[in-house]
Design a protein around this motif. Structure first.
Motif, PDB file in Angstrom:
ATOM      1  N   HIS A 167      -1.959  -0.483   6.994  1.00  0.00           N
ATOM      2  CA  HIS A 167      -2.099  -1.341   8.171  1.00  0.00           C
ATOM      3  C   HIS A 167      -0.779  -2.042   8.492  1.00  0.00           C
ATOM      4  CE1 HIS A 167      -2.237  -5.227   6.126  1.00  0.00           C
ATOM      5  NE2 HIS A 167      -2.305  -5.789   7.305  1.00  0.00           N
ATOM      6  N   ASP A 168       0.125  -2.044   7.521  1.00  0.00           N
ATOM      7  CA  ASP A 168       1.459  -2.599   7.743  1.00  0.00           C
ATOM      8  C   ASP A 168       2.405  -1.939   6.752  1.00  0.00           C
ATOM      9  OD1 ASP A 168       1.037  -3.681   5.238  1.00  0.00           O
ATOM     10  OD2 ASP A 168       1.310  -5.759   5.831  1.00  0.00           O
ATOM     11  N   GLY A 198       0.801  -1.226   0.000  1.00  0.00           N
ATOM     12  CA  GLY A 198       0.000   0.000   0.000  1.00  0.00           C
ATOM     13  C   GLY A 198       0.833   1.275   0.000  1.00  0.00           C
ATOM     14  N   ASP A 234       5.271  -3.014   3.777  1.00  0.00           N
ATOM     15  CA  ASP A 234       5.753  -4.156   2.997  1.00  0.00           C
ATOM     16  C   ASP A 234       7.028  -3.786   2.242  1.00  0.00           C
ATOM     17  OD1 ASP A 234       3.118  -5.867   3.198  1.00  0.00           O
ATOM     18  OD2 ASP A 234       2.469  -3.888   2.524  1.00  0.00           O
TER      19      ASP A 234
END
Ligand code: CTP
Ligand code: MN
Ligand code: MN
Ligand code: MN
Length: 362
Positions: free
Chosen positions: A197-198, A186, A200
Motif C-alpha cells: 500500500h506504500d 512490506g 518504506d
C-alpha cells in the motif's frame, strides 16, 4: 483432519481455504478496531495470523488442535464456517451500515477510527457527504487523502516500488554520497508478485548526527523536482539514554516523514500498474522515510520490516522468554544496552535463529 480428512465426502462442494478463514477473522478484528476494543481486535488478528502461516489445510476444528492464540470466539467462528461455509457474525458485520461507512472513511489517508466515528455520528455516509458537509474541517493530510484517493488506494506494484527506490536513491546521492539507503516494510518481506500500500525506506549516514539533515535534504530535493505532493515531517525526539517502552508503540522517535510522491510513468518498464488509459503518465504513491542514527540502524530496520504482528510477537518473546526489552530503537538486557550492527546480531542476542524477512509475514 490428517488421515481423518478421508471422512470428508468427495462431493463436498467447496473446500474452505485458509484465506477464507483469515479474511473472516480479519473482518471481526477490524470491526472491534472500529469499536475501539483493542483486546478483542488483537485476539482476532492473532488467530488470523496463526492460521495464515499454517502449512496444512484446515477441514475441521480438530486440524487446529494445539495451535496457540485461538480463542473460543475465533474457534466458534471457524467452526461455523467450516460446517456451513458462512459465519452469521461475519455476514452481519459486513452488511452493517456503520462498519461499511467506517471502513470507507478510514480508507482515506489521514482518517482514523476516531474521525470516521465522528463523521458517522454526524450522519455522514459517503465521501460526497463529507466533502459537502458544512463545518467539517479537513486537515492537510486528509485533504491530500481525498485529492489523491484513487491513486493511493490502488496497490503499488514491485516495478513501481523499484522505480521509487531509484528516485529516492538519486535524491539521497545528491544530498550526500556517504548515505545508506535500504528498502524496508512490506516490500522487503514480499517474495513473488505481491503488492503493497506504500513503499518504506530507511535512510541514514555514517556521519554521526547528520541523519536528520539528510532527511530534510531529501525532502527539499524532491520538492524542487516538483515530485512532492504531500509531506508530513516529524523531527526526531529520540533520546539515546531512554529505556525501551514496555508498550508496543505505534510510533518510534526517529526523524521520519510520510510522503505522497509523484511517480512518472516513463520510469517504470511496462507502464504503471492500473494507471494505463487515463493518459496522465504519472501516479501518486505513498512513501515513508525513517532516519535513525547509524548505531540504531539495525533496530530500525528490524522494527520497520514488520509485519506489525511479527514485531509484536518478537517483542513479547524478548520480554517473556528472555527478560529483555526490544523496540525500534534498542535492545536492553535489564539495564545493559546490547549493541547491534545487523539484524542477525539482534536475533543472536535474543538467542534466536535468524528469521528472513519473507518469513516475517505474520
Ligand atoms: N512502523 C513503525 N512505526 C511507524 C510506522 C510503521 O514501527 N510509525 C513499522 C510497523 O511495524 C510496520 C512497518 O513499519 O510493520 C511498515 O509499516 P506499513 O508501511 O504500515 O506496513 P507494511 O508492513 O509495509 O504493509 P503495507 O504493504 O500495507 O504498507
Ligand atoms: Mn509499507
Ligand atoms: Mn499498512
Ligand atoms: Mn508505511
Amino acid at each position: 483432519c490428517g488421515n481423518l480428512g478421508d471422512l470428508c465426502p468427495a462431493w463436498w462442494p467447496e473446500r474452505i481455504s485458509l484465506t477464507h478463514l483469515c479474511d473472516a477473522l480479519e473482518v471481526l478484528a477490524e470491526s472491534y478496531e472500529f469499536k475501539e476494543i483493542p483486546g478483542r481486535c488483537l485476539a482476532f488478528r492473532r488467530a488470523s495470523s496463526v492460521l495464515k502461516s499454517l502449512p496444512w489445510a484446515v477441514r475441521c476444528l480438530r486440524d487446529t488442535e494445539g495451535l496457540p492464540c485461538l480463542g473460543e470466539h475465533s474457534k466458534a467462528v471457524m467452526e461455523e464456517i467450516l460446517q456451513s461455509g458462512h459465519s452469521f457474525e461475519v455476514e452481519k458485520t459486513l452488511s452493517d451500515e456503520k462498519y461499511q461507512t467506517l471502513k470507507l472513511f478510514t480508507s482515506v489517508f489521514g482518517v482514523g477510527p476516531k474521525t470516521a466515528e465522528k463523521w458517522y455520528r454526524g450522519g455522514l455516509r459517503s465521501f460526497s457527504d463529507v466533502l459537502a458537509a458544512p463545518g467539517i474541517h479537513l486537515n492537510r493530510m486528509q485533504q491530500s487523502g481525498f485529492l489523491h484517493y484513487g491513486d493511493i488506494s490502488r496497490a503499488v506494484s514491485k516495478a513501481e516500488a523499484r522505480a521509487l527506490g531509484n528516485l529516492i536513491d538519486e535524491a539521497v546521492r545528491a544530498v550526500t554520497p556517504d548515505a545508506v539507503l535500504a528498502l524496508t516494510g512490506g516490500f522487503r518481506r514480499y517474495r513473488g508478485k505481491e503488492f503493497g500500500h506504500d513503499v518504506d525506506f530507511i535512510v541514514t549516514t555514517r556521519e554521526p548526527g547528520k541523519e536528520e539533515k539528510l532527511l530534510t535534504g531529501i525532502i527539499e530535493r524532491l520538492k524542487q523536482q516538483g515530485l512532492l505532493l504531500y509531506c508530513e515531517y516529524n523531527a526526531s525526539t529520540f533520546d539515546m539514554v531512554k529505556l525501551p517502552s514496555h508498550q508496543f508503540e505505534a510510533m518510534d522517535h526517529f526523524a521520519k516523514c510520510f510522503l505522497i510522491v509523484r511517480l512518472e510513468g516513463g520510469r517504470v518498464e511496462g507502464g504503471l500498474h492500473g494507471a494505463e488509459g487515463d493518459g496522465r503518465g504519472w501516479r501518486a504513491v505513498r512513501v515513508d522515510l525513517v532516519s535513525p542514527p547509524m548505531d540504531r540502524y539495525a533496530f530500525a530496520l528490524l522494527g520497520w520490516t514488520g509485519s506489525r504482528q511479527f514485531e509484536r510477537d518478537l517483542r513479547r518473546f524478548a520480554r517473556a522468554e528472555r527478560r529483555m526489552l526490544l523496540d525500534n530503537h534498542t535492545l536492553y538486557d535489564k539495564t545493559k544496552f546490547l549493541a547491534a550492527t545487523t539484524e542477525k546480531d539482534i536475533f543472536a542476542h535474543l538467542g534466536l535463529e535468524y528469521i528472513e524477512p519473507w518469513q516475517r509475514n505474520a
